[in-house]
Design a protein around this motif. Structure first.
Motif, PDB file in Angstrom:
ATOM      1  N   LYS A  54      12.439   0.527  -4.117  1.00 59.65           N
ATOM      2  CA  LYS A  54      11.103  -0.231  -4.563  1.00 59.65           C
ATOM      3  C   LYS A  54      10.123   0.782  -4.296  1.00 59.65           C
ATOM      4  O   LYS A  54       9.209   0.804  -4.576  1.00 59.65           O
ATOM      5  N   MET A  55      10.280   1.503  -2.770  1.00 58.22           N
ATOM      6  CA  MET A  55       9.077   2.756  -2.611  1.00 58.22           C
ATOM      7  C   MET A  55       9.033   3.786  -3.574  1.00 58.22           C
ATOM      8  O   MET A  55       8.085   4.070  -4.005  1.00 58.22           O
TER       9      MET A  55
ATOM     10  N   ILE B 291      -0.256  -5.821   1.640  1.00 59.75           N
ATOM     11  CA  ILE B 291       0.445  -5.361   2.956  1.00 59.75           C
ATOM     12  C   ILE B 291       0.411  -3.807   3.091  1.00 59.75           C
ATOM     13  O   ILE B 291       0.741  -3.121   2.179  1.00 59.75           O
ATOM     14  N   ASN B 292      -0.451  -3.702   4.095  1.00 65.88           N
ATOM     15  CA  ASN B 292      -0.563  -2.331   4.251  1.00 65.88           C
ATOM     16  C   ASN B 292       0.709  -1.529   4.902  1.00 65.88           C
ATOM     17  O   ASN B 292       0.927  -1.257   6.350  1.00 65.88           O
ATOM     18  N   HIS B 293       1.763  -1.476   4.069  1.00 60.07           N
ATOM     19  CA  HIS B 293       3.049  -0.848   4.457  1.00 60.07           C
ATOM     20  C   HIS B 293       3.875  -0.688   3.248  1.00 60.07           C
ATOM     21  O   HIS B 293       3.422  -0.766   2.084  1.00 60.07           O
ATOM     22  N   PHE B 294       4.871  -0.021   3.600  1.00 63.67           N
ATOM     23  CA  PHE B 294       5.701   0.526   2.288  1.00 63.67           C
ATOM     24  C   PHE B 294       7.194  -0.663   1.635  1.00 63.67           C
ATOM     25  O   PHE B 294       7.625  -0.571   0.976  1.00 63.67           O
TER      26      PHE B 294
ATOM     27  N   PRO C 277       3.342  -6.795   9.242  1.00 64.33           N
ATOM     28  CA  PRO C 277       2.367  -6.783   8.112  1.00 64.33           C
ATOM     29  C   PRO C 277       2.167  -8.037   7.197  1.00 64.33           C
ATOM     30  O   PRO C 277       1.039  -8.432   7.017  1.00 64.33           O
ATOM     31  N   ILE C 278       3.448  -8.769   7.394  1.00 69.07           N
ATOM     32  CA  ILE C 278       3.063 -10.325   6.390  1.00 69.07           C
ATOM     33  C   ILE C 278       2.279 -11.166   7.441  1.00 69.07           C
ATOM     34  O   ILE C 278       1.425 -11.906   6.905  1.00 69.07           O
TER      35      ILE C 278
ATOM     36  N   VAL D 105       0.776  -1.079   0.031  1.00 70.70           N
ATOM     37  CA  VAL D 105      -0.007  -0.027   0.089  1.00 70.70           C
ATOM     38  C   VAL D 105       0.950   1.174  -0.023  1.00 70.70           C
ATOM     39  O   VAL D 105       0.489   2.230  -0.781  1.00 70.70           O
ATOM     40  N   GLY D 106       2.016   1.096   0.872  1.00 64.96           N
ATOM     41  CA  GLY D 106       2.893   2.381   0.767  1.00 64.96           C
ATOM     42  C   GLY D 106       2.157   3.480   1.577  1.00 64.96           C
ATOM     43  O   GLY D 106       1.832   3.437   2.518  1.00 64.96           O
ATOM     44  N   PHE D 107       2.298   4.848   0.846  1.00 62.86           N
ATOM     45  CA  PHE D 107       1.920   5.955   1.553  1.00 62.86           C
ATOM     46  C   PHE D 107       0.363   6.505   0.701  1.00 62.86           C
ATOM     47  O   PHE D 107       0.783   7.173  -0.321  1.00 62.86           O
TER      48      PHE D 107
END
Length: 321
Positions: free
Chosen positions: A80-81, A174-177, A183-184, A15-17
């Protein structure tokens, strides 16, 4: 519990930001500048330590390892972000996600061990200065550095192995960057009790053990410094370890908050904010904290710059002749 042999999910979505396009462009610029500066700062440190014989000391051997680690530490997650910000595509394969998790954990665990080794180095330098050259020999320093990397590798291997063997049936968001532990684990569709226990114990092994050594080292350092009669001597002793103590405090506070928990972290916003602190902000600030307060390093940097300037002037003079 039974671990699955194969995951049903083949691709994860990071998901990132989330936010407006303007916000995405702003964050892309901020993280790109931070990443570039972090890599350049740490490269400068490595080169300076390499070319200056006066910096071939135990403290700088560890600092060189630390800078090398920091370059890869940010390179595991930030590119990657940045790619996600630029293309708006944040998919990552299951294998790629596990690889990112593994290398991130290797580097994070190694950093924990390296910071502890650096605390021990400061303890010997301040509490046993006469024995320092004999104890902190070059061979011993190299063994300590190698041991730090190996400890990070083995802990990360154990964590990643058990997490990768879980079954992931969906959702795959995955609600993270980046691919991080909590999150996993929140996406696994099997019983997590055994894997969470293993993850928790390994986190305690690589965090609490080094933290105890670090606290003990600094307790002895503070006790020794307080017995120094002159105020100037006290300031000089504290100045040699104040930077390291600040870095240690930020690192351990952030990592214990996230990883030394018996269950998967469910506060997504808190996880993201703290993760940005120790994956982006601290690697950017660490070179400044360590080196800009270190007179010996500043002298080496000044001499290198002046030497380069003089060589350039000499070259231009010869060319004009």
């Amino acid at each position: 519990m039974q671990l699955a042999n194969q995951s049903h999910v083949t691709v994860f979505i990071l998901v990132g930001f989330p936010g407006s396009l303007k916000l995405q462009h702003f964050l892309f610029t901020v993280f790109l500048v931070s990443y570039t500066l972090t890599v350049l700062e740490n490269l400068i440190i490595i080169v300076l330590i390499w070319v200056n014989i006066k910096l071939h000391k135990p403290m700088y051997i560890f600092l060189g390892n630390f800078s090398f680690l920091e370059i890869w530490y940010v390179s595991v997650t930030v590119p990657k972000m940045l790619s996600g910000f630029a293309t708006q595509k944040m998919d990552i394969s299951f294998t790629g996600c596990m690889a990112q998790l593994f290398f991130f954990l290797v580097l994070a665990c190694t950093e924990c061990a390296l910071l502890t080794v650096m605390a021990y180095d400061r303890y010997i330098a301040i509490c046993s200065p006469l024995r320092y050259p004999a104890i902190m020999s070059q061979d011993f320093c190299i063994r300590l550095a190698i041991g730090s990397w190996l400890s990070g590798f083995f802990v990360a291997t154990g964590k990643t192995f058990f997490i990768s063997r879980l079954s992931y049936c969906g959702p795959n968001i995955i609600n993270h960057f980046f691919c991080d532990v909590s999150p996993i684990l929140n996406l696994a569709c099997t019983d997590l009790s055994f894997v969470e226990l293993i993850d928790f114990l390994l986190a305690l092994l690589i965090l609490i053990g080094p933290l105890i050594v670090t606290i003990t080292s600094y307790s002895c350092i503070i006790s020794t410094v307080l017995h120094i009669p002159s105020a100037k001597g006290k300031r000089k002793a504290f100045s040699t370890c104040a930077s390291h103590l600040l870095v240690v405090t930020v690192f351990f506070a952030a990592t214990i908050f996230i990883y030394a928990r018996p269950r998967a972290l469910t506060s997504v916003n808190a996880h993201k904010i703290v993760s940005v602190v120790y994956t982006v902000l601290t690697p950017l600030l660490n070179p400044v904290i360590y080196c800009m307060r270190n007179q010996e390093f500043k002298d080496a940097l000044r001499k290198t710059i002046n030497g380069s300037s003089l060589r350039q002037i000499g070259y231009c003079s010869k060319s004009s002749i």
